[in-house]
Structure formats: structure tokens, C-alpha cells
Design a protein around this motif. Structure first.
Motif, PDB file in Angstrom:
ATOM      1  N   ASP A  85       0.815  -1.216   0.000  1.00 38.09           N
ATOM      2  CA  ASP A  85       0.000   0.000   0.000  1.00 38.09           C
ATOM      3  C   ASP A  85       0.848   1.265   0.000  1.00 38.09           C
ATOM      4  O   ASP A  85       0.359   2.353   0.289  1.00 38.09           O
ATOM      5  N   SER A  86       2.145   1.152  -0.323  1.00 41.13           N
ATOM      6  CA  SER A  86       3.013   2.331  -0.334  1.00 41.13           C
ATOM      7  C   SER A  86       4.026   2.216  -1.454  1.00 41.13           C
ATOM      8  O   SER A  86       4.622   1.157  -1.660  1.00 41.13           O
ATOM      9  N   ALA A  87       4.228   3.303  -2.175  1.00 31.89           N
ATOM     10  CA  ALA A  87       5.220   3.325  -3.251  1.00 31.89           C
ATOM     11  C   ALA A  87       6.460   4.116  -2.860  1.00 31.89           C
ATOM     12  O   ALA A  87       7.391   4.244  -3.651  1.00 31.89           O
ATOM     13  N   THR A  88       6.451   4.663  -1.663  1.00 30.93           N
ATOM     14  CA  THR A  88       7.548   5.549  -1.264  1.00 30.93           C
ATOM     15  C   THR A  88       8.383   4.999  -0.113  1.00 30.93           C
ATOM     16  O   THR A  88       9.479   5.486   0.129  1.00 30.93           O
ATOM     17  N   THR A  89       7.876   4.022   0.604  1.00 33.70           N
ATOM     18  CA  THR A  89       8.631   3.456   1.722  1.00 33.70           C
ATOM     19  C   THR A  89       9.049   2.029   1.385  1.00 33.70           C
ATOM     20  O   THR A  89       8.410   1.341   0.579  1.00 33.70           O
ATOM     21  N   GLY A 142      23.249 -15.894   3.113  1.00 33.97           N
ATOM     22  CA  GLY A 142      22.097 -15.463   2.340  1.00 33.97           C
ATOM     23  C   GLY A 142      20.855 -15.222   3.169  1.00 33.97           C
ATOM     24  O   GLY A 142      19.741 -15.185   2.631  1.00 33.97           O
ATOM     25  N   GLY A 143      21.017 -15.049   4.474  1.00 34.92           N
ATOM     26  CA  GLY A 143      19.868 -14.850   5.356  1.00 34.92           C
ATOM     27  C   GLY A 143      19.869 -13.482   6.009  1.00 34.92           C
ATOM     28  O   GLY A 143      20.870 -12.773   6.022  1.00 34.92           O
ATOM     29  N   ALA A 144      18.694 -13.103   6.555  1.00 31.89           N
ATOM     30  CA  ALA A 144      18.556 -11.844   7.285  1.00 31.89           C
ATOM     31  C   ALA A 144      17.399 -11.979   8.259  1.00 31.89           C
ATOM     32  O   ALA A 144      16.439 -12.732   8.014  1.00 31.89           O
ATOM     33  N   VAL A 145      17.492 -11.264   9.380  1.00 32.71           N
ATOM     34  CA  VAL A 145      16.392 -11.255  10.349  1.00 32.71           C
ATOM     35  C   VAL A 145      15.245 -10.443   9.751  1.00 32.71           C
ATOM     36  O   VAL A 145      15.442  -9.310   9.291  1.00 32.71           O
ATOM     37  N   LEU A 146      14.049 -11.033   9.747  1.00 37.08           N
ATOM     38  CA  LEU A 146      12.887 -10.387   9.136  1.00 37.08           C
ATOM     39  C   LEU A 146      12.166  -9.554  10.190  1.00 37.08           C
ATOM     40  O   LEU A 146      11.222 -10.003  10.831  1.00 37.08           O
ATOM     41  N   GLU A 147      12.631  -8.318  10.352  1.00 31.91           N
ATOM     42  CA  GLU A 147      12.041  -7.398  11.320  1.00 31.91           C
ATOM     43  C   GLU A 147      11.339  -6.269  10.572  1.00 31.91           C
ATOM     44  O   GLU A 147      11.913  -5.206  10.333  1.00 31.91           O
ATOM     45  N   VAL A 148      10.107  -6.526  10.162  1.00 28.65           N
ATOM     46  CA  VAL A 148       9.292  -5.536   9.458  1.00 28.65           C
ATOM     47  C   VAL A 148       7.872  -5.597  10.023  1.00 28.65           C
ATOM     48  O   VAL A 148       7.451  -6.623  10.570  1.00 28.65           O
ATOM     49  N   PRO A 149       7.101  -4.510   9.909  1.00 26.95           N
ATOM     50  CA  PRO A 149       5.712  -4.536  10.391  1.00 26.95           C
ATOM     51  C   PRO A 149       4.891  -5.563   9.606  1.00 26.95           C
ATOM     52  O   PRO A 149       5.213  -5.916   8.468  1.00 26.95           O
ATOM     53  N   ASP A 150       3.830  -6.056  10.226  1.00 33.65           N
ATOM     54  CA  ASP A 150       2.942  -6.978   9.544  1.00 33.65           C
ATOM     55  C   ASP A 150       2.356  -6.316   8.302  1.00 33.65           C
ATOM     56  O   ASP A 150       2.118  -5.099   8.270  1.00 33.65           O
ATOM     57  N   GLY A 151       2.155  -7.106   7.256  1.00 29.18           N
ATOM     58  CA  GLY A 151       1.582  -6.568   6.027  1.00 29.18           C
ATOM     59  C   GLY A 151       2.006  -7.380   4.821  1.00 29.18           C
ATOM     60  O   GLY A 151       2.699  -8.396   4.947  1.00 29.18           O
ATOM     61  N   THR A 152       1.596  -6.934   3.646  1.00 35.05           N
ATOM     62  CA  THR A 152       1.960  -7.587   2.389  1.00 35.05           C
ATOM     63  C   THR A 152       3.023  -6.760   1.686  1.00 35.05           C
ATOM     64  O   THR A 152       2.889  -5.538   1.565  1.00 35.05           O
ATOM     65  N   TYR A 153       4.078  -7.451   1.213  1.00 27.59           N
ATOM     66  CA  TYR A 153       5.230  -6.759   0.632  1.00 27.59           C
ATOM     67  C   TYR A 153       5.570  -7.326  -0.748  1.00 27.59           C
ATOM     68  O   TYR A 153       5.529  -8.538  -0.961  1.00 27.59           O
ATOM     69  N   HIS A 154       5.888  -6.423  -1.669  1.00 29.76           N
ATOM     70  CA  HIS A 154       6.549  -6.828  -2.899  1.00 29.76           C
ATOM     71  C   HIS A 154       8.029  -7.010  -2.571  1.00 29.76           C
ATOM     72  O   HIS A 154       8.600  -6.246  -1.777  1.00 29.76           O
ATOM     73  N   ILE A 155       8.653  -8.004  -3.171  1.00 30.42           N
ATOM     74  CA  ILE A 155      10.046  -8.287  -2.823  1.00 30.42           C
ATOM     75  C   ILE A 155      10.930  -8.250  -4.068  1.00 30.42           C
ATOM     76  O   ILE A 155      10.500  -8.557  -5.180  1.00 30.42           O
ATOM     77  N   GLY A 156      12.164  -7.831  -3.879  1.00 30.53           N
ATOM     78  CA  GLY A 156      13.146  -7.778  -4.957  1.00 30.53           C
ATOM     79  C   GLY A 156      14.546  -7.839  -4.387  1.00 30.53           C
ATOM     80  O   GLY A 156      14.747  -7.727  -3.173  1.00 30.53           O
ATOM     81  N   LEU A 157      15.525  -8.038  -5.266  1.00 30.52           N
ATOM     82  CA  LEU A 157      16.923  -8.148  -4.854  1.00 30.52           C
ATOM     83  C   LEU A 157      17.732  -7.024  -5.490  1.00 30.52           C
ATOM     84  O   LEU A 157      17.553  -6.698  -6.666  1.00 30.52           O
ATOM     85  N   ILE A 158      18.620  -6.447  -4.712  1.00 30.75           N
ATOM     86  CA  ILE A 158      19.460  -5.341  -5.171  1.00 30.75           C
ATOM     87  C   ILE A 158      20.923  -5.710  -4.935  1.00 30.75           C
ATOM     88  O   ILE A 158      21.280  -6.214  -3.855  1.00 30.75           O
ATOM     89  N   TYR A 159      21.756  -5.452  -5.942  1.00 32.34           N
ATOM     90  CA  TYR A 159      23.188  -5.644  -5.764  1.00 32.34           C
ATOM     91  C   TYR A 159      23.785  -4.339  -5.269  1.00 32.34           C
ATOM     92  O   TYR A 159      23.855  -3.347  -5.987  1.00 32.34           O
ATOM     93  N   GLU A 160      24.196  -4.344  -4.018  1.00 37.88           N
ATOM     94  CA  GLU A 160      24.720  -3.136  -3.376  1.00 37.88           C
ATOM     95  C   GLU A 160      25.932  -3.539  -2.549  1.00 37.88           C
ATOM     96  O   GLU A 160      25.827  -3.821  -1.356  1.00 37.88           O
ATOM     97  N   PRO A 161      27.120  -3.600  -3.191  1.00 35.55           N
ATOM     98  CA  PRO A 161      28.316  -4.112  -2.502  1.00 35.55           C
ATOM     99  C   PRO A 161      28.552  -3.419  -1.170  1.00 35.55           C
ATOM    100  O   PRO A 161      28.452  -2.198  -1.057  1.00 35.55           O
ATOM    101  N   GLU A 162      28.841  -4.233  -0.180  1.00 30.78           N
ATOM    102  CA  GLU A 162      29.135  -3.734   1.157  1.00 30.78           C
ATOM    103  C   GLU A 162      30.443  -2.965   1.134  1.00 30.78           C
ATOM    104  O   GLU A 162      31.420  -3.397   0.526  1.00 30.78           O
ATOM    105  N   ALA A 163      30.451  -1.815   1.774  1.00 34.23           N
ATOM    106  CA  ALA A 163      31.668  -1.005   1.810  1.00 34.23           C
ATOM    107  C   ALA A 163      32.762  -1.767   2.520  1.00 34.23           C
ATOM    108  O   ALA A 163      32.569  -2.310   3.600  1.00 34.23           O
ATOM    109  N   ARG A 164      33.946  -1.817   1.873  1.00 36.80           N
ATOM    110  CA  ARG A 164      35.099  -2.474   2.476  1.00 36.80           C
ATOM    111  C   ARG A 164      36.243  -1.477   2.570  1.00 36.80           C
ATOM    112  O   ARG A 164      36.534  -0.786   1.589  1.00 36.80           O
TER     113      ARG A 164
END
Length: 319
Positions: A279-283, A293-315
Motif C-alpha cells: 500500500d506504499s510506493a515511497t517506503t 544469504g539470510g537476514a532477520v525479518l524485522e518488518v511490520p505486519d503486512g503484504t510486501y513486494h520483494i526484490g533483490l538489489i546488488y549493493e556491494p558492502e563497503a570495504r
């Protein structure tokens, strides 16, 4: 996309770089320097090292042999370059144990070919002026960057040969004191070729994974687009697949872990999983993946579109 790391365009660039005009070898060595190099090869073993036996050294023997190289460098009293070379050897000693078997073998192979140049520099210094010494130290730092970049990629034999030849050229410029050529041309161009191709391959892999995730969610949950209901869908995604959700105990509390299967990409920390509320195009919520390849899923309840971004970690740059 083929299994080779470089595609045809990047291979052509790398071939041009590797075939560039530069010093062909390490220059004339003094008898004293040759004797110290032979001492490094002989070491404490029964037979002198060659490239293959050096690559095959187990961790303890690799540390022992490279410590011998440090000791030989320390004999070069009065050489300001000796400390820089020692730091480079320590860098390699630290890098190799953190790599995969293939990555460690690749770096050990490169290091063995660089070792004569390192001894030459340690014993002959970078130059008479502070500017030459600064340029020499920079050239070694640039070499460290090259080794870091190639340490986490899989190279086909033809690709390894081209990278070897490029690094040999860089070593040749270093040994004759042309540090600007080593850093400003060979290192800069080689890093650029590797990094651009790494980005291109990563984006291709992520597109493949996004298609796989979309098909999986369609088969599993009936969605026509890649989306996820939190927390409703999470218990239905516990099976092994392109996208997986697991309930785990963390510091005494239960948390959901979301895991994405991304084959063919060695640094999963460079990938961000983006969750965009329906329900949001800006957040949005960005979750950087860990080494598995894992991450803690800490987001508010709701429905989400999902995608993957290549964003190299600063080293941080190598010291």
C-alpha cells in the motif's frame, strides 16, 4: 551466461591489458639476492619449492614459509621498502586462511610469482626520493586491492592466464621502479575490468534468482507476482527452496529468518533484499543478507513486494 567469470567483451579488454608493452621479467638480480631467493625456496623442507608445491602447502607450512620470507626481508637493514614488503606478506598471510580452497590456491599462486619482486624491492628500496618511496608503497597497496578483488571469484584457466600476465606486468614495472605505470595503468585498468564484470555477472545472477523466487511463490502460494504476507505466509515457506523462512531462537527471543538461495555469487553480503509495502510506493525496508544469504525479518505486519538489489558492502581499503 557461461561459467567463465569474464564475458567476451571483458576478455578482450583483459587480453589487451595483458599484452601491453611492459618489462618482461624481473630484471637482473644480484647473486646475494638470488641466494636469498633460493633460501626461501629451499626452506625447511626436503625438496625445493616450485609453484605447484607452494600452492599445495598446508596452512602451518604456508605460514612457516612466508615467515621465512619476512625474515629475509628484515635482513635488508636500512631499506625503507622492507617494512612495506613485510606488511604485504602479512596481508597475504591474513587473507589466505579466510578464503575458500579455490580462492586460497589462486592467491598463493599469484603470491609465489610475486615473491621475487618483493625480495628485490625489499633489498633495493623504492628509490632515493620520498616521492619514489610514496609511489612504491602505493603500488603495493594497489596490488593488495587486486588480490582482494580476485580472491572471491572463480576464474577459468584462460582467464587466470590473462590475470597472471597482467599481474606479472605490474610486478615488472614495480621491480624497475616505474610505480606510476604499475599503479596508474595496470592496477587501475585490471581493477576496473574485474569490478565492472563482477557487477554485470551479479546483476545477471540476481535476475535469475528473482525469476526463480517468483515461480516458487506462484507454485507455493499462488501469487502471480513476487510478494510476501508477513506473518501469514512465513510458516508455509519452511521447505528448502529459492526463498525460505525459518523460526529461530536469537538471544532468548524467537525471530523469523528469511533466506534467499543465490548460486554463483560468492559475496552474499553484497546483496540487499528489498521489501516494499503493497500500500506504499515511497517506503521500503532493506535487509542486507549475511554470508549464508539470510537476514532477520524485522518488518511490520503486512503484504510486501520483494526484490533483490546488488549493493556491494563497503570495504575499507587495504592498509
Amino acid at each position: 551466461m557461461s561459467d567463465e567469470f569474464f564475458d567476451d567483451q571483458f576478455l578482450a579488454e583483459l587480453e589487451e591489458l595483458a599484452d601491453g608493452q611492459g618489462p618482461g621479467g624481473l630484471g637482473a638480480e644480484t647473486s646475494a639476492l638470488q641466494a636469498r631467493w633460493q633460501a626461501f625456496l629451499d626452506g625447511p623442507g626436503d625438496a625445493p619449492l616450485d609453484e605447484e608445491s607452494f600452492v599445495a602447502l598446508p596452512p602451518a607450512a604456508f605460514a612457516e614459509r612466508t615467515n621465512l620470507l619476512i625474515e629475509i626481508c628484515r635482513e635488508a637493514k636500512g631499506s625503507g621498502a622492507a617494512q612495506a614488503v613485510e606488511a604485504f606478506v602479512v596481508f597475504v598471510q591474513t587473507l589466505v586462511p579466510a578464503l575458500s580452497t579455490e580462492g586460497a590456491a589462486l592467491i598463493k599462486r599469484f603470491f609465489f610469482r610475486l615473491a621475487p619482486t618483493l625480495l628485490h624491492v625489499a633489498w633495493n628500496d623504492f628509490g632515493a626520493t620520498e616521492g619514489q618511496r610514496a609511489d612504491g608503497r602505493l603500488a603495493l597497496r594497489e596490488m593488495e586491492k587486486v588480490l582482494i578483488e580476485i580472491s572471491d571469484v572463480k576464474l577459468a584457466p584462460s582467464e587466470s592466464d590473462l590475470v597472471f600476465r597482467s599481474i606479472d606486468q605490474m610486478a615488472g614495472f614495480i621491480v624497475v621502479g616505474d610505480y606510476a605505470m604499475a599503479s596508474g595503468i595496470i592496477s587501475t585498468q585490471l581493477l576496473s575490468i574485474i569490478q565492472r564484470n563482477k557487477i554485470a555477472r551479479a546483476l545477471y545472477r540476481l535476475m535469475e534468482v528473482e525469476v526463480s523466487v517468483q515461480n516458487y511463490l506462484k507454485d507455493k502460494l499462488g501469487y502471480s507476482t513476487p510478494r510476501l504476507r508477513v506473518p501469514g505466509d512465513l510458516p508455509h515457506l519452511g521447505d528448502y527452496g529459492p526463498l525460505r523462512c525459518l523460526r529461530e531462537q536469537m538471544l532468548g527471543d524467537e525471530s523469523w529468518i528469511i533466506q534467499v538461495h543465490i548460486p554463483g555469487l560468492t559475496r552474499l553480503r553484497d546483496v540487499v533484499l528489498r521489501l516494499i509495502p503493497q500500500d506504499s510506493a515511497t517506503t521500503f525496508h532493506d535487509l542486507r543478507l549475511d554470508a549464508l544469504g539470510g537476514a532477520v525479518l524485522e518488518v511490520p505486519d503486512g503484504t510486501y513486494h520483494i526484490g533483490l538489489i546488488y549493493e556491494p558492502e563497503a570495504r575499507p581499503d587495504a592498509a
